[in-house]
Design an enzyme around this catalytic site. Structure first.
Site: not given
Length: 402
Positions: A51, A303
């Site tokens: 992110k 992720s």
């Protein structure tokens, strides 16, 4: 619509900010699937997920006036930490709205990076409503978790590293929530039509399959998954356009698939990931015959790695049960001295390790002379579970799997 040049421009902005994360070959998954499988370790990225890539690109392009007004975001944790870290690097005040049940380590980390955290609602969608209201009230710039070209271009820089690290990659498998990571990777690979991108959502928080079939974003019917990082109710317009135009397929995985994948990554790859971070691995394990393709390598994007230790404990236990490593049985025996000891001895003789015992003498379904015993048994796998059940029944015990 973002394209390859947008991702290259984002990569230039991220030089010295986002760490190039390693790839690791998984022998266990490679043997299962029949081609080389590599794990792209974004769980080792700064702030614990991919992110920071999108958040920094978006925020670095704000005007001086916008930066002075501050930023606001909504997130279950990973985007929150990415925004907080990027804001600190850029000298911007940040307010982050998070669901009230967000993982405590994610809340603490977001505050640790310097952001002000507000806990509202039960989902990212509800937190996003509050974030938008805050932006309208204060003039702060909303940093959306996935629905902005700069965000998605930043996330797509993951693909540039994959191309350098696994040049002959044939498939990239990506966890999907709002779709920003998958869209960015798809855009980065626009000039590589030989590389396919496959998205993965939790079946209990899956908006994309129906949305892609309908040709427009549709809200998910439910958001009940351990994979909070990809529990997004409605696809973003920007990522949806990219995934729909490139016809990126999105598969779904069950909670059992996710827990087994998290366990495999921890046990065999020695990596800690959160449930959403294991979604790509879960898709391979759920349907191993679907990935061999032309024989070229598969890359699974891990992720994120921001998981609450208590959640990790529950998920690992669930994964062990799903993998046949735990056996929970309900046994009825005669209420006689030594009956419990005899049962435990029989289990031990067959190699079972008893983890927990519950002994109940009264109940509406018990005869006066019976007791009920619940056992949680650590086993060596599904075959051993079968051996234990067969052996106990052969010894005369009345068994029911719990």
């Amino acid at each position: 619509m973002i394209g390859p040049q947008d991702v290259l421009d984002a990569a230039a902005l991220l030089a010295g900010v986002a760490e190039p994360t390693p790839v690791q070959r998984s022998r266990a998954l490679s043997d299962l699937v029949g081609v080389d499988v590599w794990l792209k370790c974004e769980n080792l990225q700064r702030a614990g997920s991919f992110k920071i890539r999108g958040a920094y690109v978006r925020m670095s392009r704000l005007s001086p006036e916008e930066k002075a007004r501050g930023v606001v975001a909504a997130s279950a944790g990973n985007h929150a930490q990415g925004v907080a870290l990027a804001a600190g690097l850029l000298g911007i005040d940040a307010v982050v709205f998070m669901p009230v049940d967000a993982a405590l380590p994610k809340i603490a980390a977001t505050r640790g990076y310097g952001a002000h955290v507000e806990l509202v609602g039960t989902s990212v969608d509800e937190a996003l409503v509050s974030a938008r209201e805050h932006a309208e009230r204060t003039g702060a710039v909303l940093i959306h978790p996935f629905d902005h070209p700069d965000i998605d271009a930043g996330q797509g820089t993951v693909a540039l590293e994959v191309l350098d690290q696994v040049p002959d990659v044939g498939t990239v498998v990506v966890p999907v929530g709002g779709g920003g990571l998958a869209a960015g990777i798809t855009a980065a690979l626009h000039d590589r039509p030989d590389v396919r991108v496959v998205g993965v959502q939790a079946a209990r928080a899956a908006a994309y399959p129906a949305s892609l079939a309908a040709g427009r974003p549709l809200r998910a019917p439910e958001l009940r998954t351990m994979a909070d990082g990809i529990a997004v109710g409605l696809p973003g317009d920007v990522p949806f356009e990219v995934l729909a135009s490139h016809r990126v397929p999105v598969r779904t995985v069950s909670e059992e698939d996710l827990s087994r994948a998290l366990l495999l990554v921890a046990e065999r790859a020695k990596l800690v990931v959160e449930p959403s971070g294991a979604a790509a691995v879960a898709a391979l394990m759920a349907d191993p015959g679907a990935w061999a393709g032309d024989g070229r390598p598969v890359v699974c994007v891990l992720s994120g790695g921001n998981i609450d230790p208590l959640v990790l404990l529950r998920v690992v236990r669930h994964g062990l049960a799903s993998a046949g490593r735990y056996l929970h049985v309900h046994v009825r025996v005669e209420d006689a001295p030594g009956a419990l000891a005899g049962l435990l001895q029989d289990v031990a003789a067959m190699g079972g390790n008893v983890m927990h015992v519950a002994h109940t003498r009264t109940g509406g379904d018990l005869a006066l002379s019976e007791v009920a015993i619940d056992l949680q048994i650590e086993t060596k796998g599904p075959e051993h579970c079968g051996t234990l059940l067969h052996g106990l029944r052969s010894a005369g015990y009345t068994i029911r799997e719990a």
